[in-house]
Design a protein around this motif. Sequence first.
Motif, PDB file in Angstrom:
ATOM      1  N   THR A 157      18.178  -5.338 -10.779  1.00 23.60           N
ATOM      2  CA  THR A 157      17.306  -6.159  -9.937  1.00 23.60           C
ATOM      3  C   THR A 157      15.839  -6.071 -10.338  1.00 23.60           C
ATOM      4  O   THR A 157      15.028  -6.903  -9.923  1.00 23.60           O
ATOM      5  N   GLU A 158      15.459  -5.047 -11.096  1.00 23.64           N
ATOM      6  CA  GLU A 158      14.101  -4.887 -11.619  1.00 23.64           C
ATOM      7  C   GLU A 158      13.023  -5.139 -10.546  1.00 23.64           C
ATOM      8  O   GLU A 158      12.121  -5.959 -10.727  1.00 23.64           O
ATOM      9  N   PRO A 159      13.099  -4.437  -9.407  1.00 24.46           N
ATOM     10  CA  PRO A 159      12.173  -4.735  -8.309  1.00 24.46           C
ATOM     11  C   PRO A 159      10.738  -4.348  -8.603  1.00 24.46           C
ATOM     12  O   PRO A 159      10.457  -3.352  -9.273  1.00 24.46           O
ATOM     13  N   HIS A 160       9.822  -5.169  -8.085  1.00 22.88           N
ATOM     14  CA  HIS A 160       8.394  -4.875  -8.061  1.00 22.88           C
ATOM     15  C   HIS A 160       7.978  -4.838  -6.597  1.00 22.88           C
ATOM     16  O   HIS A 160       8.288  -5.758  -5.832  1.00 22.88           O
ATOM     17  N   LEU A 161       7.282  -3.778  -6.201  1.00 16.39           N
ATOM     18  CA  LEU A 161       6.803  -3.668  -4.827  1.00 16.39           C
ATOM     19  C   LEU A 161       5.425  -3.030  -4.849  1.00 16.39           C
ATOM     20  O   LEU A 161       5.270  -1.878  -5.261  1.00 16.39           O
ATOM     21  N   PHE A 162       4.415  -3.807  -4.417  1.00 16.89           N
ATOM     22  CA  PHE A 162       3.036  -3.345  -4.412  1.00 16.89           C
ATOM     23  C   PHE A 162       2.405  -3.611  -3.051  1.00 16.89           C
ATOM     24  O   PHE A 162       2.630  -4.658  -2.440  1.00 16.89           O
ATOM     25  N   ASP A 163       1.600  -2.660  -2.596  1.00 19.63           N
ATOM     26  CA  ASP A 163       0.743  -2.842  -1.430  1.00 19.63           C
ATOM     27  C   ASP A 163      -0.644  -3.135  -1.994  1.00 19.63           C
ATOM     28  O   ASP A 163      -1.239  -2.299  -2.675  1.00 19.63           O
ATOM     29  N   LEU A 164      -1.160  -4.345  -1.726  1.00 18.87           N
ATOM     30  CA  LEU A 164      -2.442  -4.780  -2.260  1.00 18.87           C
ATOM     31  C   LEU A 164      -3.468  -4.852  -1.136  1.00 18.87           C
ATOM     32  O   LEU A 164      -3.268  -5.558  -0.141  1.00 18.87           O
ATOM     33  N   ASN A 165      -4.582  -4.144  -1.300  1.00 15.29           N
ATOM     34  CA  ASN A 165      -5.676  -4.160  -0.335  1.00 15.29           C
ATOM     35  C   ASN A 165      -6.834  -4.934  -0.973  1.00 15.29           C
ATOM     36  O   ASN A 165      -7.539  -4.410  -1.844  1.00 15.29           O
ATOM     37  N   ILE A 166      -6.993  -6.186  -0.541  1.00 12.93           N
ATOM     38  CA  ILE A 166      -7.945  -7.102  -1.178  1.00 12.93           C
ATOM     39  C   ILE A 166      -9.223  -7.172  -0.342  1.00 12.93           C
ATOM     40  O   ILE A 166      -9.177  -7.524   0.836  1.00 12.93           O
ATOM     41  N   PRO A 167     -10.370  -6.833  -0.914  1.00 20.13           N
ATOM     42  CA  PRO A 167     -11.623  -6.899  -0.148  1.00 20.13           C
ATOM     43  C   PRO A 167     -12.051  -8.343   0.082  1.00 20.13           C
ATOM     44  O   PRO A 167     -11.566  -9.273  -0.582  1.00 20.13           O
ATOM     45  N   ALA A 168     -12.963  -8.546   1.009  1.00 22.91           N
ATOM     46  CA  ALA A 168     -13.499  -9.878   1.266  1.00 22.91           C
ATOM     47  C   ALA A 168     -14.104 -10.451  -0.012  1.00 22.91           C
ATOM     48  O   ALA A 168     -14.887  -9.791  -0.689  1.00 22.91           O
ATOM     49  N   GLY A 169     -13.697 -11.666  -0.346  1.00 23.36           N
ATOM     50  CA  GLY A 169     -14.153 -12.303  -1.575  1.00 23.36           C
ATOM     51  C   GLY A 169     -13.408 -11.833  -2.809  1.00 23.36           C
ATOM     52  O   GLY A 169     -13.748 -12.218  -3.926  1.00 23.36           O
ATOM     53  N   GLY A 170     -12.387 -11.019  -2.635  1.00 24.20           N
ATOM     54  CA  GLY A 170     -11.654 -10.449  -3.768  1.00 24.20           C
ATOM     55  C   GLY A 170     -10.565 -11.347  -4.309  1.00 24.20           C
ATOM     56  O   GLY A 170     -10.165 -12.343  -3.692  1.00 24.20           O
ATOM     57  N   GLN A 171     -10.066 -10.970  -5.474  1.00 22.21           N
ATOM     58  CA  GLN A 171      -9.044 -11.761  -6.162  1.00 22.21           C
ATOM     59  C   GLN A 171      -8.201 -10.829  -7.025  1.00 22.21           C
ATOM     60  O   GLN A 171      -8.715  -9.857  -7.586  1.00 22.21           O
ATOM     61  N   VAL A 172      -6.906 -11.131  -7.122  1.00 20.41           N
ATOM     62  CA  VAL A 172      -6.021 -10.344  -7.977  1.00 20.41           C
ATOM     63  C   VAL A 172      -4.966 -11.270  -8.566  1.00 20.41           C
ATOM     64  O   VAL A 172      -4.506 -12.207  -7.915  1.00 20.41           O
ATOM     65  N   SER A 173      -4.627 -11.029  -9.831  1.00 22.62           N
ATOM     66  CA  SER A 173      -3.662 -11.879 -10.544  1.00 22.62           C
ATOM     67  C   SER A 173      -2.589 -11.022 -11.198  1.00 22.62           C
ATOM     68  O   SER A 173      -2.605 -10.803 -12.424  1.00 22.62           O
ATOM     69  N   PRO A 174      -1.642 -10.506 -10.427  1.00 23.16           N
ATOM     70  CA  PRO A 174      -0.591  -9.675 -11.017  1.00 23.16           C
ATOM     71  C   PRO A 174       0.332 -10.505 -11.912  1.00 23.16           C
ATOM     72  O   PRO A 174       0.713 -11.628 -11.565  1.00 23.16           O
ATOM     73  N   ARG A 175       0.688  -9.926 -13.047  1.00 18.86           N
ATOM     74  CA  ARG A 175       1.635 -10.578 -13.940  1.00 18.86           C
ATOM     75  C   ARG A 175       3.048 -10.160 -13.556  1.00 18.86           C
ATOM     76  O   ARG A 175       3.341  -8.976 -13.430  1.00 18.86           O
ATOM     77  N   THR A 210      -8.470  -2.158  -9.081  1.00 18.55           N
ATOM     78  CA  THR A 210      -8.735  -3.085 -10.168  1.00 18.55           C
ATOM     79  C   THR A 210     -10.233  -3.254 -10.377  1.00 18.55           C
ATOM     80  O   THR A 210     -11.049  -2.818  -9.560  1.00 18.55           O
ATOM     81  N   ALA A 211     -10.584  -3.923 -11.481  1.00 15.22           N
ATOM     82  CA  ALA A 211     -11.999  -4.176 -11.769  1.00 15.22           C
ATOM     83  C   ALA A 211     -12.646  -4.985 -10.660  1.00 15.22           C
ATOM     84  O   ALA A 211     -13.859  -4.878 -10.415  1.00 15.22           O
ATOM     85  N   GLY A 212     -11.856  -5.780  -9.959  1.00 16.26           N
ATOM     86  CA  GLY A 212     -12.375  -6.593  -8.866  1.00 16.26           C
ATOM     87  C   GLY A 212     -12.368  -5.887  -7.519  1.00 16.26           C
ATOM     88  O   GLY A 212     -12.654  -6.504  -6.490  1.00 16.26           O
ATOM     89  N   GLY A 213     -12.027  -4.597  -7.507  1.00 11.72           N
ATOM     90  CA  GLY A 213     -12.077  -3.827  -6.269  1.00 11.72           C
ATOM     91  C   GLY A 213     -10.839  -3.895  -5.406  1.00 11.72           C
ATOM     92  O   GLY A 213     -10.859  -3.455  -4.254  1.00 11.72           O
ATOM     93  N   VAL A 214      -9.736  -4.417  -5.948  1.00  9.79           N
ATOM     94  CA  VAL A 214      -8.494  -4.504  -5.186  1.00  9.79           C
ATOM     95  C   VAL A 214      -7.732  -3.181  -5.294  1.00  9.79           C
ATOM     96  O   VAL A 214      -7.466  -2.699  -6.401  1.00  9.79           O
ATOM     97  N   GLY A 215      -7.403  -2.600  -4.149  1.00  4.05           N
ATOM     98  CA  GLY A 215      -6.618  -1.378  -4.131  1.00  4.05           C
ATOM     99  C   GLY A 215      -5.148  -1.696  -4.303  1.00  4.05           C
ATOM    100  O   GLY A 215      -4.626  -2.629  -3.675  1.00  4.05           O
ATOM    101  N   VAL A 216      -4.474  -0.940  -5.157  1.00  7.44           N
ATOM    102  CA  VAL A 216      -3.067  -1.180  -5.454  1.00  7.44           C
ATOM    103  C   VAL A 216      -2.277   0.099  -5.238  1.00  7.44           C
ATOM    104  O   VAL A 216      -2.627   1.156  -5.772  1.00  7.44           O
ATOM    105  N   VAL A 217      -1.222   0.001  -4.430  1.00  9.22           N
ATOM    106  CA  VAL A 217      -0.245   1.075  -4.296  1.00  9.22           C
ATOM    107  C   VAL A 217       0.991   0.612  -5.062  1.00  9.22           C
ATOM    108  O   VAL A 217       1.645  -0.354  -4.671  1.00  9.22           O
ATOM    109  N   ALA A 218       1.289   1.287  -6.180  1.00  6.83           N
ATOM    110  CA  ALA A 218       2.360   0.845  -7.079  1.00  6.83           C
ATOM    111  C   ALA A 218       3.650   1.583  -6.728  1.00  6.83           C
ATOM    112  O   ALA A 218       3.924   2.667  -7.243  1.00  6.83           O
ATOM    113  N   ILE A 219       4.454   0.987  -5.865  1.00  4.87           N
ATOM    114  CA  ILE A 219       5.679   1.622  -5.392  1.00  4.87           C
ATOM    115  C   ILE A 219       6.815   1.433  -6.389  1.00  4.87           C
ATOM    116  O   ILE A 219       7.490   2.398  -6.766  1.00  4.87           O
TER     117      ILE A 219
END
Length: 284
Positions: free
Chosen positions: A177-195, A148-157
């Motif tokens: 069931t419309e499952p959502h499954l993500f592996d989020l790697n958030i750096p120090a001071g990072g932020q993510v807002s998944p919809r 992401t723009a904020g440096g969060v790594g996303v694995v979109a499973i």
Amino acid sequence: MSSFRKVLGMHVGQPTSDGAGVRLTRVFGGQGVERFDPFLMLDEFGSENPDDYIAGFPPHPHRGFETITYMLEGRMRHEDHLGNVGLLQGGGVQWMTAAHGIIHSEMPEQEEGAMRGFQLWLNLPGKHKLGKAGYRDIQPEEIPRLTTAGGVGVVAIAGTFDDGQLKQVGVVQRPDTEPHLFDLNIPAGGQVSPRLPEGHRVMVYVFDGSIELEGHPQAIEASRMVRLGDEGELRINSQQGARVLLIAGKPLNEPIVQYGPFVMNTREEIEQALRDFRDDRLTE
């Protein structure tokens, strides 16, 4: 003013063993599983001691749901009665639809080193519980990975990752069931807002570091999972950095009756599954 999803519960995994003695942590599952609908169980396994995993999971049956195995480190060999053979390795996913019935094994392909990952059980609606079984071996390079723009790594499973700036369809899409499954790697001071869709059940499991959820006063440390309300926004912050599993799905709102590896809607259906397994009809 934004309204954020409320924390409905905090869950700490319990040590247990499964298969032929594999040590793992059961994050949730068992009594009160309706709170996690459409999900049934989440296990985390991780050890550098081969005694904790070497016995693996010899042949065993399932009926009525799907299993998702996400490997972080290590190698596991899958084989089933359908003739499927797959090597699950670091960064890969195994997506198995037990449905009417499947008998499979998952055995380590290593005698030393670290093995770490997760297995998530996802329910099937009653109308599909006796459908055709299936298996998909998903290699690491098939799974979308983005930053992401904020440096969060996303694995979109599974599902679609969307933070308002980036949108990425995951490697697996499932109806009902419309499952959502993500592996989020958030750096120090990072932020993510998944919809995420309104009405979906949402869980966040922290497996490294710690996070803060907007609207919740306390930090959430590693090895803890929060179960969130079905409405509102989600904003995950991390002061020190973290890695989390974000799990969401559309509740089925159907009765859940489980007996070991069988998950059906009624006791009678469980008894039928046991008879079918005894009489070698589970996989017909």
